[in-house]
Design a protein around this motif. Structure first.
Motif, PDB file in Angstrom:
ATOM      1  N   LEU A  21      -6.598  -1.241   3.408  1.00  9.19           N
ATOM      2  CA  LEU A  21      -6.440   0.160   3.778  1.00  9.19           C
ATOM      3  C   LEU A  21      -5.206   0.357   4.648  1.00  9.19           C
ATOM      4  O   LEU A  21      -4.451   1.323   4.478  1.00  9.19           O
ATOM      5  N   SER A  22      -4.957  -0.570   5.575  1.00  9.05           N
ATOM      6  CA  SER A  22      -3.774  -0.480   6.435  1.00  9.05           C
ATOM      7  C   SER A  22      -2.492  -0.590   5.601  1.00  9.05           C
ATOM      8  O   SER A  22      -1.519   0.146   5.816  1.00  9.05           O
ATOM      9  N   ALA A  23      -2.531  -1.546   4.644  1.00 13.22           N
ATOM     10  CA  ALA A  23      -1.356  -1.713   3.786  1.00 13.22           C
ATOM     11  C   ALA A  23      -1.109  -0.462   2.942  1.00 13.22           C
ATOM     12  O   ALA A  23       0.046  -0.008   2.777  1.00 13.22           O
ATOM     13  N   LEU A  24      -2.195   0.128   2.405  1.00  9.88           N
ATOM     14  CA  LEU A  24      -2.041   1.348   1.615  1.00  9.88           C
ATOM     15  C   LEU A  24      -1.543   2.518   2.463  1.00  9.88           C
ATOM     16  O   LEU A  24      -0.727   3.325   2.023  1.00  9.88           O
ATOM     17  N   ASN A  25      -2.046   2.573   3.719  1.00 12.00           N
ATOM     18  CA  ASN A  25      -1.567   3.637   4.609  1.00 12.00           C
ATOM     19  C   ASN A  25      -0.073   3.485   4.899  1.00 12.00           C
ATOM     20  O   ASN A  25       0.669   4.471   4.963  1.00 12.00           O
ATOM     21  N   ALA A  26       0.346   2.227   5.077  1.00 10.60           N
ATOM     22  CA  ALA A  26       1.771   1.976   5.311  1.00 10.60           C
ATOM     23  C   ALA A  26       2.595   2.381   4.083  1.00 10.60           C
ATOM     24  O   ALA A  26       3.676   2.986   4.204  1.00 10.60           O
TER      25      ALA A  26
ATOM     26  N   ASP B  37      18.914  13.395 -11.927  1.00 10.37           N
ATOM     27  CA  ASP B  37      18.453  12.055 -11.551  1.00 10.37           C
ATOM     28  C   ASP B  37      17.487  12.123 -10.379  1.00 10.37           C
ATOM     29  O   ASP B  37      16.446  11.446 -10.359  1.00 10.37           O
ATOM     30  N   LEU B  38      17.825  12.943  -9.365  1.00 12.42           N
ATOM     31  CA  LEU B  38      16.952  13.040  -8.197  1.00 12.42           C
ATOM     32  C   LEU B  38      15.588  13.623  -8.562  1.00 12.42           C
ATOM     33  O   LEU B  38      14.555  13.177  -8.043  1.00 12.42           O
ATOM     34  N   ARG B  39      15.604  14.576  -9.454  1.00 15.98           N
ATOM     35  CA  ARG B  39      14.311  15.158  -9.858  1.00 15.98           C
ATOM     36  C   ARG B  39      13.471  14.137 -10.626  1.00 15.98           C
ATOM     37  O   ARG B  39      12.247  14.113 -10.518  1.00 15.98           O
ATOM     38  N   GLY B  40      14.149  13.304 -11.425  1.00 16.23           N
ATOM     39  CA  GLY B  40      13.406  12.239 -12.111  1.00 16.23           C
ATOM     40  C   GLY B  40      12.781  11.268 -11.123  1.00 16.23           C
ATOM     41  O   GLY B  40      11.620  10.869 -11.247  1.00 16.23           O
ATOM     42  N   ASN B  41      13.584  10.847 -10.115  1.00 15.39           N
ATOM     43  CA  ASN B  41      13.062   9.946  -9.084  1.00 15.39           C
ATOM     44  C   ASN B  41      11.929  10.610  -8.303  1.00 15.39           C
ATOM     45  O   ASN B  41      10.936   9.954  -7.935  1.00 15.39           O
ATOM     46  N   LEU B  42      12.082  11.903  -8.037  1.00 14.18           N
ATOM     47  CA  LEU B  42      11.041  12.613  -7.304  1.00 14.18           C
ATOM     48  C   LEU B  42       9.733  12.639  -8.094  1.00 14.18           C
ATOM     49  O   LEU B  42       8.650  12.480  -7.526  1.00 14.18           O
ATOM     50  N   ALA B  43       9.824  12.825  -9.395  1.00  6.92           N
ATOM     51  CA  ALA B  43       8.615  12.842 -10.218  1.00  6.92           C
ATOM     52  C   ALA B  43       7.922  11.476 -10.204  1.00  6.92           C
ATOM     53  O   ALA B  43       6.684  11.369 -10.107  1.00  6.92           O
ATOM     54  N   VAL B  44       8.734  10.392 -10.297  1.00  9.85           N
ATOM     55  CA  VAL B  44       8.160   9.036 -10.260  1.00  9.85           C
ATOM     56  C   VAL B  44       7.478   8.785  -8.923  1.00  9.85           C
ATOM     57  O   VAL B  44       6.351   8.251  -8.854  1.00  9.85           O
ATOM     58  N   LEU B  45       8.178   9.146  -7.823  1.00 12.17           N
ATOM     59  CA  LEU B  45       7.594   8.924  -6.501  1.00 12.17           C
ATOM     60  C   LEU B  45       6.321   9.743  -6.308  1.00 12.17           C
ATOM     61  O   LEU B  45       5.354   9.276  -5.696  1.00 12.17           O
ATOM     62  N   THR B  46       6.339  10.965  -6.801  1.00  7.20           N
ATOM     63  CA  THR B  46       5.142  11.812  -6.674  1.00  7.20           C
ATOM     64  C   THR B  46       3.959  11.204  -7.433  1.00  7.20           C
ATOM     65  O   THR B  46       2.820  11.195  -6.937  1.00  7.20           O
ATOM     66  N   GLU B  47       4.230  10.720  -8.641  1.00  4.68           N
ATOM     67  CA  GLU B  47       3.164  10.096  -9.417  1.00  4.68           C
ATOM     68  C   GLU B  47       2.602   8.865  -8.707  1.00  4.68           C
ATOM     69  O   GLU B  47       1.374   8.667  -8.632  1.00  4.68           O
ATOM     70  N   GLN B  48       3.515   8.024  -8.150  1.00  6.03           N
ATOM     71  CA  GLN B  48       3.066   6.835  -7.423  1.00  6.03           C
ATOM     72  C   GLN B  48       2.276   7.217  -6.186  1.00  6.03           C
ATOM     73  O   GLN B  48       1.269   6.590  -5.829  1.00  6.03           O
TER      74      GLN B  48
ATOM     75  N   ALA C 110      -5.178   8.111  -4.417  1.00  2.26           N
ATOM     76  CA  ALA C 110      -6.484   7.916  -5.051  1.00  2.26           C
ATOM     77  C   ALA C 110      -7.059   6.543  -4.705  1.00  2.26           C
ATOM     78  O   ALA C 110      -8.254   6.405  -4.412  1.00  2.26           O
ATOM     79  N   ALA C 111      -6.165   5.512  -4.731  1.00  2.00           N
ATOM     80  CA  ALA C 111      -6.640   4.176  -4.380  1.00  2.00           C
ATOM     81  C   ALA C 111      -7.095   4.106  -2.924  1.00  2.00           C
ATOM     82  O   ALA C 111      -8.108   3.479  -2.596  1.00  2.00           O
ATOM     83  N   ALA C 112      -6.320   4.761  -2.027  1.00  2.00           N
ATOM     84  CA  ALA C 112      -6.703   4.766  -0.608  1.00  2.00           C
ATOM     85  C   ALA C 112      -8.035   5.476  -0.404  1.00  2.00           C
ATOM     86  O   ALA C 112      -8.870   5.054   0.408  1.00  2.00           O
ATOM     87  N   THR C 113      -8.230   6.582  -1.148  1.00  2.00           N
ATOM     88  CA  THR C 113      -9.505   7.308  -1.046  1.00  2.00           C
ATOM     89  C   THR C 113     -10.670   6.433  -1.503  1.00  2.00           C
ATOM     90  O   THR C 113     -11.748   6.401  -0.861  1.00  2.00           O
ATOM     91  N   ALA C 114     -10.453   5.708  -2.605  1.00  2.00           N
ATOM     92  CA  ALA C 114     -11.524   4.813  -3.084  1.00  2.00           C
ATOM     93  C   ALA C 114     -11.832   3.707  -2.084  1.00  2.00           C
ATOM     94  O   ALA C 114     -13.009   3.390  -1.810  1.00  2.00           O
ATOM     95  N   LEU C 115     -10.756   3.123  -1.535  1.00  2.00           N
ATOM     96  CA  LEU C 115     -10.989   2.061  -0.533  1.00  2.00           C
ATOM     97  C   LEU C 115     -11.640   2.612   0.726  1.00  2.00           C
ATOM     98  O   LEU C 115     -12.481   1.942   1.358  1.00  2.00           O
ATOM     99  N   GLY C 116     -11.261   3.849   1.114  1.00  2.00           N
ATOM    100  CA  GLY C 116     -11.907   4.471   2.279  1.00  2.00           C
ATOM    101  C   GLY C 116     -13.397   4.662   2.042  1.00  2.00           C
ATOM    102  O   GLY C 116     -14.206   4.462   2.947  1.00  2.00           O
ATOM    103  N   ASN C 117     -13.714   5.082   0.805  1.00  2.00           N
ATOM    104  CA  ASN C 117     -15.137   5.246   0.486  1.00  2.00           C
ATOM    105  C   ASN C 117     -15.880   3.915   0.542  1.00  2.00           C
ATOM    106  O   ASN C 117     -17.012   3.842   1.044  1.00  2.00           O
ATOM    107  N   GLN C 118     -15.209   2.880  -0.003  1.00  2.00           N
ATOM    108  CA  GLN C 118     -15.837   1.559   0.053  1.00  2.00           C
ATOM    109  C   GLN C 118     -16.025   1.084   1.497  1.00  2.00           C
ATOM    110  O   GLN C 118     -17.057   0.512   1.866  1.00  2.00           O
ATOM    111  N   LEU C 119     -14.997   1.322   2.336  1.00  2.00           N
ATOM    112  CA  LEU C 119     -15.105   0.914   3.743  1.00  2.00           C
ATOM    113  C   LEU C 119     -16.197   1.681   4.461  1.00  2.00           C
ATOM    114  O   LEU C 119     -16.967   1.119   5.245  1.00  2.00           O
ATOM    115  N   ALA C 120     -16.273   2.973   4.158  1.00  2.00           N
ATOM    116  CA  ALA C 120     -17.327   3.768   4.799  1.00  2.00           C
ATOM    117  C   ALA C 120     -18.713   3.266   4.388  1.00  2.00           C
ATOM    118  O   ALA C 120     -19.638   3.179   5.219  1.00  2.00           O
TER     119      ALA C 120
END
Length: 328
Positions: free
Chosen positions: A133-138, A79-90, A96-106
């Motif tokens: 970006l702050s929300a994504l960083n959090a 079960d823990l490994r399943g949860n770990l895989a989900v969290l890793t994917e998220q 990736a979303a934070a990187t895109a927003l960082g590029n947009q901000l730059a």
């Protein structure tokens, strides 16, 4: 003979009788002492056997508990490994979303630096991007913390599983070692009972009867001597098997072997002959009170020879019945 001499002879015969009485009394005392020592030895042996049975019962309970805990830990780890895989994917998606927003901000900040005037819409967009970006960083921080906790839990579970596996292996190795001790005791008793029997020997972990000791040539019917030998073996085996704990998986395997000479009897080949002889021995063991759940009959024909020669002695050595006390 003169009267004086006769009187002396009679007196000497009467004086010898108390000596005989003293000797008989001493012998009786010695026999009584030996019997007392034997009874005390039997009592101490009974106490030792009871203690060993209690220890084996506790080991059985511990092994069952370890098995249950191991199954539970493996389920939790899955079960823990399943949860770990989900969290890793998220986490990867948010990165990736934070990187895109960082590029947009730059890009927005670069446009603001080079522009002479920023209108209100551009400022609001930059502010919105900063908030996002702050929300994504959090979120990334929270996900990273959860990921660290999950990794730590997985490592702890893996350590527990490894420990349980080691303990289970130790318990199983102990059961195997117990079976080895009982096998040594069984073979030792048989060696004492059949030490003067020609054609009977111990080879490694096998007790071997030459076929001529048990069967006529080309036949699977036991001779009277063969019946007596197997009954002796069954009696000894019942005594040893009664001491083996119920949680030790064991079996007495009866192996039939033949030589490579073609046979000219009712049996089509050495396969049928070797198998029939093993089955005959097993049936007699069952008739003598050995539990059939701990018996197996196997035939090897002439494909497991002890000797590769072609002499009469070599052929006789390959025709045999072997007994193996092994784990199931």
């Amino acid at each position: 003979m003169r009267p004086g001499r006769r009187g002396r002879t009679s007196h000497a015969g009467l004086n010898a009788w108390p000596g005989y009485v003293d000797a008989l009394s001493t012998l009786l005392m010695v026999v009584t002492f030996v019997l007392l020592v034997f009874v005390l030895g039997q009592a101490f042996l009974s106490v030792a056997l009871n203690r060993r049975e209690h220890v084996l019962d506790r080991l059985q309970v511990q092994a069952a508990e370890l098995t249950r805990m191991l199954a539970l830990e493996r389920g939790l780890t899955k079960d823990l490994r399943g949860n770990l895989a989900v969290l890793t994917e998220q986490h990867n998606k948010d990165t990736a979303a934070a990187t895109a927003l960082g590029n947009q901000l730059a890009a927005a900040q670069a446009a603001a630096v080079h522009a002479n005037e920023l209108d209100q819409t551009a400022e609001e967009k930059v502010s919105s991007l900063n908030d996002q970006l702050s929300a994504l960083n959090a979120q990334l921080t929270a996900i990273s913390q959860a990921l660290d906790v999950s990794k730590k839990d997985v490592m702890e579970r893996d350590a527990k599983i490894a420990d349980l596996g080691n303990r289970l292996n130790i318990a199983l190795a102990d059961k195997v070692e117990q079976l080895k001790r009982y096998r040594s005791e069984f073979f030792g008793r048989l060696r004492d009972v059949l030490k003067d029997q020609k054609g009977v020997q111990i080879v490694g972990d096998r007790f071997v009867f030459q076929s001529e000791v048990l069967f006529p040539v080309g036949s699977a019917d036991l001779t009277p001597q063969g019946v007596a030998e197997i009954r002796t073996l069954a009696k000894t085996f019942r005594q040893v098997s009664s001491q083996i704990p119920a949680d030790v998986p064991w079996i007495l395997r009866v192996d039939g072997h033949a030589d490579r000479q073609p046979i000219h009897t009712a049996f089509p080949s050495n396969w049928e002959l070797s198998s029939a002889r093993a089955i005959t021995v097993v049936k007699l063991l069952i008739a003598e009170g050995v539990d059939p759940k701990h018996l197996a009959a196997t035939g090897f024909a002439d494909y497991q020879p002890l000797s590769q020669g072609t002499s009469v002695a070599d052929f006789a050595r390959n025709r045999r019945i072997e007994f193996r006390l092994t784990d199931r």
